[in-house]
Design a protein around this motif. Structure first.
Motif, PDB file in Angstrom:
ATOM      1  N   LEU A 121      -9.930  -6.537  -9.122  1.00  0.00           N
ATOM      2  CA  LEU A 121     -10.659  -5.915  -8.017  1.00  0.00           C
ATOM      3  C   LEU A 121     -10.535  -4.396  -7.984  1.00  0.00           C
ATOM      4  O   LEU A 121     -11.144  -3.752  -7.136  1.00  0.00           O
ATOM      5  CB  LEU A 121     -10.166  -6.483  -6.679  1.00  0.00           C
ATOM      6  CG  LEU A 121     -10.451  -7.962  -6.438  1.00  0.00           C
ATOM      7  CD1 LEU A 121      -9.835  -8.420  -5.124  1.00  0.00           C
ATOM      8  CD2 LEU A 121     -11.949  -8.233  -6.436  1.00  0.00           C
ATOM      9  N   SER A 122      -9.759  -3.818  -8.872  1.00  0.00           N
ATOM     10  CA  SER A 122      -9.581  -2.370  -8.868  1.00  0.00           C
ATOM     11  C   SER A 122      -9.978  -1.790 -10.213  1.00  0.00           C
ATOM     12  O   SER A 122      -9.922  -2.464 -11.247  1.00  0.00           O
ATOM     13  CB  SER A 122      -8.124  -2.004  -8.563  1.00  0.00           C
ATOM     14  OG  SER A 122      -7.276  -2.396  -9.624  1.00  0.00           O
ATOM     15  N   SER A 180      -4.071  -6.185  11.478  1.00  0.00           N
ATOM     16  CA  SER A 180      -4.921  -5.323  10.664  1.00  0.00           C
ATOM     17  C   SER A 180      -4.675  -5.516   9.180  1.00  0.00           C
ATOM     18  O   SER A 180      -5.579  -5.385   8.371  1.00  0.00           O
ATOM     19  CB  SER A 180      -4.666  -3.853  11.024  1.00  0.00           C
ATOM     20  OG  SER A 180      -3.355  -3.490  10.680  1.00  0.00           O
ATOM     21  N   GLY A 181      -3.442  -5.820   8.811  1.00  0.00           N
ATOM     22  CA  GLY A 181      -3.111  -5.943   7.402  1.00  0.00           C
ATOM     23  C   GLY A 181      -3.136  -4.617   6.671  1.00  0.00           C
ATOM     24  O   GLY A 181      -3.166  -4.564   5.450  1.00  0.00           O
ATOM     25  N   LEU A 182      -3.148  -3.511   7.425  1.00  0.00           N
ATOM     26  CA  LEU A 182      -3.308  -2.213   6.803  1.00  0.00           C
ATOM     27  C   LEU A 182      -2.137  -1.281   7.068  1.00  0.00           C
ATOM     28  O   LEU A 182      -2.197  -0.114   6.748  1.00  0.00           O
ATOM     29  CB  LEU A 182      -4.597  -1.545   7.327  1.00  0.00           C
ATOM     30  CG  LEU A 182      -5.870  -2.350   7.121  1.00  0.00           C
ATOM     31  CD1 LEU A 182      -7.036  -1.633   7.767  1.00  0.00           C
ATOM     32  CD2 LEU A 182      -6.134  -2.574   5.658  1.00  0.00           C
ATOM     33  N   SER A 201      -7.316  -2.438  -3.868  1.00  0.00           N
ATOM     34  CA  SER A 201      -8.675  -2.177  -3.384  1.00  0.00           C
ATOM     35  C   SER A 201      -8.665  -2.226  -1.870  1.00  0.00           C
ATOM     36  O   SER A 201      -8.012  -3.072  -1.275  1.00  0.00           O
ATOM     37  CB  SER A 201      -9.648  -3.227  -3.933  1.00  0.00           C
ATOM     38  OG  SER A 201     -10.873  -3.219  -3.223  1.00  0.00           O
ATOM     39  N   LYS A 202      -9.398  -1.302  -1.248  1.00  0.00           N
ATOM     40  CA  LYS A 202      -9.458  -1.253   0.210  1.00  0.00           C
ATOM     41  C   LYS A 202     -10.802  -1.757   0.750  1.00  0.00           C
ATOM     42  O   LYS A 202     -11.150  -1.519   1.898  1.00  0.00           O
ATOM     43  CB  LYS A 202      -9.207   0.183   0.692  1.00  0.00           C
ATOM     44  CG  LYS A 202      -7.844   0.732   0.310  1.00  0.00           C
ATOM     45  CD  LYS A 202      -7.631   2.117   0.883  1.00  0.00           C
ATOM     46  CE  LYS A 202      -6.290   2.700   0.442  1.00  0.00           C
ATOM     47  NZ  LYS A 202      -5.150   1.859   0.871  1.00  0.00           N
ATOM     48  N   ASP A 216      -6.859  -5.230   0.523  1.00  0.00           N
ATOM     49  CA  ASP A 216      -5.504  -4.692   0.568  1.00  0.00           C
ATOM     50  C   ASP A 216      -4.616  -5.420   1.571  1.00  0.00           C
ATOM     51  O   ASP A 216      -3.425  -5.128   1.665  1.00  0.00           O
ATOM     52  CB  ASP A 216      -5.523  -3.185   0.883  1.00  0.00           C
ATOM     53  CG  ASP A 216      -6.330  -2.854   2.128  1.00  0.00           C
ATOM     54  OD1 ASP A 216      -7.037  -3.731   2.631  1.00  0.00           O
ATOM     55  OD2 ASP A 216      -6.241  -1.704   2.598  1.00  0.00           O
ATOM     56  N   GLY A 217      -5.183  -6.372   2.311  1.00  0.00           N
ATOM     57  CA  GLY A 217      -4.371  -7.189   3.203  1.00  0.00           C
ATOM     58  C   GLY A 217      -3.869  -8.465   2.545  1.00  0.00           C
ATOM     59  O   GLY A 217      -3.009  -9.151   3.090  1.00  0.00           O
ATOM     60  N   TRP A 218      -4.416  -8.783   1.374  1.00  0.00           N
ATOM     61  CA  TRP A 218      -3.996  -9.987   0.656  1.00  0.00           C
ATOM     62  C   TRP A 218      -2.652  -9.726  -0.039  1.00  0.00           C
ATOM     63  O   TRP A 218      -2.446  -8.663  -0.621  1.00  0.00           O
ATOM     64  CB  TRP A 218      -5.016 -10.371  -0.403  1.00  0.00           C
ATOM     65  CG  TRP A 218      -6.373 -10.734   0.116  1.00  0.00           C
ATOM     66  CD1 TRP A 218      -6.787 -10.738   1.421  1.00  0.00           C
ATOM     67  CD2 TRP A 218      -7.510 -11.117  -0.667  1.00  0.00           C
ATOM     68  NE1 TRP A 218      -8.106 -11.118   1.506  1.00  0.00           N
ATOM     69  CE2 TRP A 218      -8.567 -11.347   0.239  1.00  0.00           C
ATOM     70  CE3 TRP A 218      -7.725 -11.289  -2.026  1.00  0.00           C
ATOM     71  CZ2 TRP A 218      -9.839 -11.744  -0.196  1.00  0.00           C
ATOM     72  CZ3 TRP A 218      -8.980 -11.669  -2.462  1.00  0.00           C
ATOM     73  CH2 TRP A 218     -10.020 -11.898  -1.552  1.00  0.00           C
ATOM     74  N   VAL A 219      -1.775 -10.684   0.013  1.00  0.00           N
ATOM     75  CA  VAL A 219      -0.501 -10.590  -0.701  1.00  0.00           C
ATOM     76  C   VAL A 219      -0.264 -11.918  -1.417  1.00  0.00           C
ATOM     77  O   VAL A 219      -0.369 -12.991  -0.811  1.00  0.00           O
ATOM     78  CB  VAL A 219       0.684 -10.288   0.245  1.00  0.00           C
ATOM     79  CG1 VAL A 219       2.005 -10.356  -0.523  1.00  0.00           C
ATOM     80  CG2 VAL A 219       0.514  -8.918   0.883  1.00  0.00           C
ATOM     81  N   PHE A 220       0.046 -11.832  -2.690  1.00  0.00           N
ATOM     82  CA  PHE A 220       0.346 -13.018  -3.491  1.00  0.00           C
ATOM     83  C   PHE A 220       1.850 -13.029  -3.739  1.00  0.00           C
ATOM     84  O   PHE A 220       2.366 -12.161  -4.451  1.00  0.00           O
ATOM     85  CB  PHE A 220      -0.453 -12.997  -4.793  1.00  0.00           C
ATOM     86  CG  PHE A 220      -1.932 -12.835  -4.581  1.00  0.00           C
ATOM     87  CD1 PHE A 220      -2.683 -13.859  -4.034  1.00  0.00           C
ATOM     88  CD2 PHE A 220      -2.551 -11.641  -4.881  1.00  0.00           C
ATOM     89  CE1 PHE A 220      -4.053 -13.713  -3.816  1.00  0.00           C
ATOM     90  CE2 PHE A 220      -3.914 -11.470  -4.675  1.00  0.00           C
ATOM     91  CZ  PHE A 220      -4.673 -12.512  -4.136  1.00  0.00           C
ATOM     92  N   THR A 221       2.525 -13.968  -3.138  1.00  0.00           N
ATOM     93  CA  THR A 221       3.983 -14.020  -3.167  1.00  0.00           C
ATOM     94  C   THR A 221       4.448 -15.460  -3.268  1.00  0.00           C
ATOM     95  O   THR A 221       3.766 -16.367  -2.785  1.00  0.00           O
ATOM     96  CB  THR A 221       4.561 -13.359  -1.894  1.00  0.00           C
ATOM     97  OG1 THR A 221       5.975 -13.549  -1.854  1.00  0.00           O
ATOM     98  CG2 THR A 221       3.928 -13.949  -0.644  1.00  0.00           C
TER      99      THR A 221
END
Length: 225
Positions: A121-122, A180-182, A201-202, A216-221
């Motif tokens: 995505l970037s 917001s995730g931001l 990516s924003k 940018d609010g997605w987190v893969f953990t």
């Protein structure tokens, strides 16, 4: 005598046929222009849908790769624990460490494919590394809690329980108000161990990942899996 009598008639017929042929060509050209106009209008109408579908496919690929990175972090952490490391010290500090794999006995075990190490995505292709105590991870946790109606997600992997305990406890979100995730923190992009990755990516997303509509609010953990 006979030739001169019928010559004007023949010339008139030929001229009439030429005129009719010219009109037919004109009608064909008009019809072709009309068809091209209609096709252009259809193309303009379909363009946003095509772009949206292309973005959706990139997002699906990002989720797939991000989940691979999350699983690689889990495997890396598990192997490091067998070597006596715990907590943050057992977490990777760079994507390169995941690509290099871990040593088990005399063998090198691969935990991450090279393609998964790139963010689709970037433009840079580099994931944002998410630290255990970062505001980005706290925001993601709040978003999940909002998505699950204030039920705090728990870590299913017993080996990651210690990492979960080291994380700063998130603030409960107010129902009906999305996180917001931001949020950002001064240590979000600092060096050190990381517990997940996020798209660099924003942009707004087509897919809502746990109700989050910004990349940018997605987190893969490996946490909360």
């Amino acid at each position: 005598m006979w030739t001169s009598r019928f010559t004007p008639l023949r010339e008139s017929s030929a001229g009439q046929r030429a005129s009719e042929h010219s009109r037919e060509q004109g009608y064909t050209l008009v019809a072709l222009l009309a068809l091209m106009t209609v096709l252009a209008l259809f193309a303009l109408a379909a363009a946003p849908s095509i772009r949206q579908q292309a973005q959706r496919e990139r997002e699906l690929e990002a989720i797939f790769r991000g989940e691979e990175v999350a699983d690689a972090i889990r495997l890396y952490y598990s192997y490091q624990q067998t070597r006596g490391r715990n907590g943050d010290t057992a977490l990777p500090t760079s994507i390169d460490q995941l690509l290099e794999g871990v040593t088990v006995g005399s063998k090198k075990v691969q935990v991450l494919r090279a393609s998964a190490a790139r963010d689709p995505l970037s433009q840079s292709g580099e994931w944002t590394l998410v630290r255990p105590r970062s505001a980005q991870l706290s925001d993601f946790t709040r978003s999940i809690m909002l998505f699950t109606e204030n039920v705090r997600p728990s870590t299913n992997d017993p080996q990651l329980k210690l990492v979960e305990q080291l994380m700063a406890p998130p603030v409960l979100p107010t129902l009906g108000i999305a996180s917001s995730g931001l949020s950002s923190s001064s240590d979000d992009n600092s060096s050190g161990p990381f517990i997940g990755v996020a798209p660099n990516s924003k942009s707004n997303s087509v897919i809502n990942y746990y109700g989050i509509d910004r990349h940018d609010g997605w987190v893969f953990t490996p946490l909360f899996r």
